[in-house]
Write a protein that holds these residues in place. Structure first.
Motif, PDB file in Angstrom:
ATOM      1  N   SER A  34     -92.377  39.101 -10.741  1.00  0.00           N
ATOM      2  CA  SER A  34     -91.977  37.966  -9.911  1.00  0.00           C
ATOM      3  C   SER A  34     -92.091  36.652 -10.681  1.00  0.00           C
ATOM      4  O   SER A  34     -91.184  35.809 -10.650  1.00  0.00           O
ATOM      5  CB  SER A  34     -92.841  37.908  -8.649  1.00  0.00           C
ATOM      6  N   GLU A  35     -93.197  36.476 -11.396  1.00  0.00           N
ATOM      7  CA  GLU A  35     -93.394  35.263 -12.180  1.00  0.00           C
ATOM      8  C   GLU A  35     -92.379  35.161 -13.320  1.00  0.00           C
ATOM      9  O   GLU A  35     -91.875  34.074 -13.623  1.00  0.00           O
ATOM     10  CB  GLU A  35     -94.816  35.222 -12.731  1.00  0.00           C
ATOM     11  N   MET A  36     -92.072  36.276 -13.941  1.00  0.00           N
ATOM     12  CA  MET A  36     -91.097  36.279 -15.021  1.00  0.00           C
ATOM     13  C   MET A  36     -89.704  35.918 -14.517  1.00  0.00           C
ATOM     14  O   MET A  36     -88.941  35.224 -15.199  1.00  0.00           O
ATOM     15  CB  MET A  36     -91.076  37.641 -15.710  1.00  0.00           C
ATOM     16  N   GLN A  37     -89.364  36.371 -13.320  1.00  0.00           N
ATOM     17  CA  GLN A  37     -88.057  36.073 -12.761  1.00  0.00           C
ATOM     18  C   GLN A  37     -87.872  34.573 -12.546  1.00  0.00           C
ATOM     19  O   GLN A  37     -86.780  34.034 -12.692  1.00  0.00           O
ATOM     20  CB  GLN A  37     -87.858  36.821 -11.444  1.00  0.00           C
ATOM     21  N   VAL A  38     -88.962  33.903 -12.229  1.00  0.00           N
ATOM     22  CA  VAL A  38     -88.915  32.450 -12.041  1.00  0.00           C
ATOM     23  C   VAL A  38     -88.909  31.719 -13.391  1.00  0.00           C
ATOM     24  O   VAL A  38     -88.117  30.800 -13.611  1.00  0.00           O
ATOM     25  CB  VAL A  38     -90.115  31.977 -11.195  1.00  0.00           C
ATOM     26  N   ALA A  39     -89.786  32.152 -14.295  1.00  0.00           N
ATOM     27  CA  ALA A  39     -90.001  31.403 -15.534  1.00  0.00           C
ATOM     28  C   ALA A  39     -88.955  31.694 -16.611  1.00  0.00           C
ATOM     29  O   ALA A  39     -88.516  30.790 -17.329  1.00  0.00           O
ATOM     30  CB  ALA A  39     -91.396  31.696 -16.084  1.00  0.00           C
ATOM     31  N   VAL A  40     -88.583  32.962 -16.753  1.00  0.00           N
ATOM     32  CA  VAL A  40     -87.669  33.371 -17.829  1.00  0.00           C
ATOM     33  C   VAL A  40     -86.677  34.392 -17.258  1.00  0.00           C
ATOM     34  O   VAL A  40     -86.715  35.572 -17.603  1.00  0.00           O
ATOM     35  CB  VAL A  40     -88.421  33.982 -19.032  1.00  0.00           C
ATOM     36  N   PRO A  41     -85.799  33.968 -16.364  1.00  0.00           N
ATOM     37  CA  PRO A  41     -84.959  34.920 -15.631  1.00  0.00           C
ATOM     38  C   PRO A  41     -83.999  35.723 -16.497  1.00  0.00           C
ATOM     39  O   PRO A  41     -83.560  36.802 -16.089  1.00  0.00           O
ATOM     40  CB  PRO A  41     -84.199  34.026 -14.643  1.00  0.00           C
ATOM     41  N   ARG A  42     -83.684  35.228 -17.687  1.00  0.00           N
ATOM     42  CA  ARG A  42     -82.728  35.944 -18.544  1.00  0.00           C
ATOM     43  C   ARG A  42     -83.414  36.876 -19.543  1.00  0.00           C
ATOM     44  O   ARG A  42     -82.741  37.515 -20.360  1.00  0.00           O
ATOM     45  CB  ARG A  42     -81.841  34.947 -19.291  1.00  0.00           C
ATOM     46  N   MET A  43     -84.723  36.991 -19.464  1.00  0.00           N
ATOM     47  CA  MET A  43     -85.446  37.858 -20.383  1.00  0.00           C
ATOM     48  C   MET A  43     -85.691  39.218 -19.721  1.00  0.00           C
ATOM     49  O   MET A  43     -86.188  39.301 -18.606  1.00  0.00           O
ATOM     50  CB  MET A  43     -86.791  37.229 -20.774  1.00  0.00           C
ATOM     51  N   GLN A  44     -85.330  40.276 -20.419  1.00  0.00           N
ATOM     52  CA  GLN A  44     -85.577  41.626 -19.909  1.00  0.00           C
ATOM     53  C   GLN A  44     -87.076  41.922 -19.962  1.00  0.00           C
ATOM     54  O   GLN A  44     -87.732  41.661 -20.967  1.00  0.00           O
ATOM     55  CB  GLN A  44     -84.803  42.650 -20.741  1.00  0.00           C
ATOM     56  N   VAL A  45     -87.618  42.453 -18.870  1.00  0.00           N
ATOM     57  CA  VAL A  45     -89.044  42.776 -18.791  1.00  0.00           C
ATOM     58  C   VAL A  45     -89.204  44.277 -18.643  1.00  0.00           C
ATOM     59  O   VAL A  45     -88.710  44.874 -17.683  1.00  0.00           O
ATOM     60  CB  VAL A  45     -89.734  42.061 -17.619  1.00  0.00           C
ATOM     61  N   GLN A  46     -89.901  44.871 -19.574  1.00  0.00           N
ATOM     62  CA  GLN A  46     -90.181  46.307 -19.546  1.00  0.00           C
ATOM     63  C   GLN A  46     -91.668  46.520 -19.314  1.00  0.00           C
ATOM     64  O   GLN A  46     -92.494  45.972 -20.042  1.00  0.00           O
ATOM     65  CB  GLN A  46     -89.763  46.952 -20.869  1.00  0.00           C
ATOM     66  N   ILE A  47     -92.019  47.275 -18.296  1.00  0.00           N
ATOM     67  CA  ILE A  47     -93.426  47.602 -18.074  1.00  0.00           C
ATOM     68  C   ILE A  47     -93.753  48.899 -18.806  1.00  0.00           C
ATOM     69  O   ILE A  47     -92.873  49.564 -19.351  1.00  0.00           O
ATOM     70  CB  ILE A  47     -93.769  47.694 -16.577  1.00  0.00           C
ATOM     71  N   THR A  48     -95.023  49.253 -18.823  1.00  0.00           N
ATOM     72  CA  THR A  48     -95.451  50.451 -19.537  1.00  0.00           C
ATOM     73  C   THR A  48     -96.224  51.392 -18.619  1.00  0.00           C
ATOM     74  O   THR A  48     -96.871  50.951 -17.665  1.00  0.00           O
ATOM     75  CB  THR A  48     -96.336  50.088 -20.740  1.00  0.00           C
ATOM     76  N   THR A  49     -96.157  52.667 -18.939  1.00  0.00           N
ATOM     77  CA  THR A  49     -96.995  53.666 -18.264  1.00  0.00           C
ATOM     78  C   THR A  49     -98.068  54.205 -19.214  1.00  0.00           C
ATOM     79  O   THR A  49     -98.652  55.253 -18.953  1.00  0.00           O
ATOM     80  CB  THR A  49     -96.147  54.854 -17.769  1.00  0.00           C
ATOM     81  N   GLU A  50     -98.346  53.500 -20.298  1.00  0.00           N
ATOM     82  CA  GLU A  50     -99.244  54.029 -21.327  1.00  0.00           C
ATOM     83  C   GLU A  50    -100.570  54.498 -20.745  1.00  0.00           C
ATOM     84  O   GLU A  50    -101.243  53.777 -20.014  1.00  0.00           O
ATOM     85  CB  GLU A  50     -99.499  52.980 -22.408  1.00  0.00           C
ATOM     86  N   ALA A  51    -100.956  55.698 -21.110  1.00  0.00           N
ATOM     87  CA  ALA A  51    -102.140  56.327 -20.521  1.00  0.00           C
ATOM     88  C   ALA A  51    -103.448  55.862 -21.155  1.00  0.00           C
ATOM     89  O   ALA A  51    -104.480  55.808 -20.471  1.00  0.00           O
ATOM     90  CB  ALA A  51    -102.036  57.850 -20.640  1.00  0.00           C
ATOM     91  N   VAL A  52    -103.436  55.573 -22.445  1.00  0.00           N
ATOM     92  CA  VAL A  52    -104.631  55.251 -23.244  1.00  0.00           C
ATOM     93  C   VAL A  52    -105.803  56.187 -22.939  1.00  0.00           C
ATOM     94  O   VAL A  52    -106.966  55.786 -22.955  1.00  0.00           O
ATOM     95  CB  VAL A  52    -105.069  53.772 -23.091  1.00  0.00           C
ATOM     96  N   GLY A  53    -105.496  57.444 -22.664  1.00  0.00           N
ATOM     97  CA  GLY A  53    -106.529  58.429 -22.402  1.00  0.00           C
ATOM     98  C   GLY A  53    -107.196  58.314 -21.040  1.00  0.00           C
ATOM     99  O   GLY A  53    -108.155  59.034 -20.763  1.00  0.00           O
ATOM    100  N   LEU A  54    -106.678  57.428 -20.187  1.00  0.00           N
ATOM    101  CA  LEU A  54    -107.311  57.172 -18.890  1.00  0.00           C
ATOM    102  C   LEU A  54    -106.489  57.663 -17.698  1.00  0.00           C
ATOM    103  O   LEU A  54    -107.063  58.045 -16.675  1.00  0.00           O
ATOM    104  CB  LEU A  54    -107.566  55.669 -18.714  1.00  0.00           C
ATOM    105  N   TYR A  55    -105.173  57.624 -17.830  1.00  0.00           N
ATOM    106  CA  TYR A  55    -104.315  57.834 -16.672  1.00  0.00           C
ATOM    107  C   TYR A  55    -103.521  59.136 -16.796  1.00  0.00           C
ATOM    108  O   TYR A  55    -102.922  59.426 -17.834  1.00  0.00           O
ATOM    109  CB  TYR A  55    -103.359  56.651 -16.509  1.00  0.00           C
ATOM    110  N   SER A  56    -103.496  59.879 -15.709  1.00  0.00           N
ATOM    111  CA  SER A  56    -102.797  61.153 -15.666  1.00  0.00           C
ATOM    112  C   SER A  56    -101.295  60.935 -15.487  1.00  0.00           C
ATOM    113  O   SER A  56    -100.860  59.858 -15.070  1.00  0.00           O
ATOM    114  CB  SER A  56    -103.308  61.985 -14.491  1.00  0.00           C
TER     115      SER A  56
END
Length: 260
Positions: free
Chosen positions: A75-97
């Protein structure tokens, strides 16, 4: 198809400014809060980067897969930098199934997300993964498949052949040097990935990028550009390379145009 027709291509330059493991003890300018991440993204966009691969951190500064924090960041990125593609991560780092990783994507419904093949699809556990990949496609989430080795990439193509991963259009990230001695990459590390890619690509529409660990990150990204790939420039991957690394990498764009 594995992507809707309106899914955007990978940006030529994607930055990864925080990662999962480093903290301000490693570098005081490391963005850890959502506000800091947004401001870093804005600065990188103004320098020419078209996308950001973003992690979020919990109250103690640790990497978390938190749907609420990711929704706030998006939401904040859409306001601040609307033309920038935002990719989230599912990285487990040994913690998440894998189940927790899947639930994050279901909850957030991001437009772009990176998912490691070896984390999401443990050996012989393809049923739940198949449901996940199909559901992510249906909800409009474009997955960049992370592969850490040529063997990972071969497995990706096998999963596509088995329809665990649907479709003909795919985004990939080749990670160089993550499991090498001293986490140091070399441009020649890209060759095994390209060999597998050439053998299996057939009529696939493949959009791929590289991230690389160690002092030769820039050299590896230049090689990727020369071979038709794109670049993810990381802090965590190149930590310890010194300010000269950033002075060389960001202004030149690793030989890839920074034009929006």
């Amino acid at each position: 198809m594995s992507q809707h027709s309106d899914f955007p291509p990978l940006p030529a330059i994607m930055v990864a400014p925080n990662g999962a493991r480093r903290s301000k003890a490693d570098h005081p300018a490391l963005p850890m809060t959502i506000g800091e991440t947004v401001e870093t993204a804005r600065a990188c966009f103004e320098a020419g980067a078209q996308g950001i691969h973003a992690h979020v951190r919990g109250p103690d500064g640790a990497h978390v897969l938190d749907a609420g924090l990711y929704r706030e960041l998006l939401s904040e990125m859409q306001v601040a930098v609307p033309r920038m593609q935002v990719q989230i991560t599912t990285e487990a780092v040994g913690l998440y199934s894998p189940q927790i990783q899947r639930e994050l994507v279901y909850d957030v419904k991001p437009k772009a997300v990176s998912v490691a093949i070896r984390e999401m699809v443990p050996e012989r556990e393809t049923d739940a993964a198949g449901v996940f990949y199909a559901r992510a496609l249906d909800q409009g989430s474009c997955i960049q498949h992370i592969v850490y080795s040529a063997e990972d990439l071969s497995r990706f193509f096998g999963l596509v052949a088995e329809s665990v991963i649907p479709g003909r259009r795919h985004q990939l990230l080749f990670v160089l040097g993550r499991y090498s001695s001293g986490q140091e990459s070399d441009p020649d590390d890209l060759s095994p990935f390209l060999n597998v890619l050439e053998t299996n690509r057939r009529d696939f529409d493949l959009d791929w990028a590289v991230c690389a660990f160690g002092h030769r990150e820039t050299d590896c990204l230049v090689r990727a550009s020369e071979e038709g790939g794109k670049a993810r420039i990381g802090f965590e991957t190149a930590f310890g390379t010194g300010t000269d690394h950033w002075q060389r990498t960001m202004p030149t764009g690793c030989g890839i145009s920074f034009r929006h």
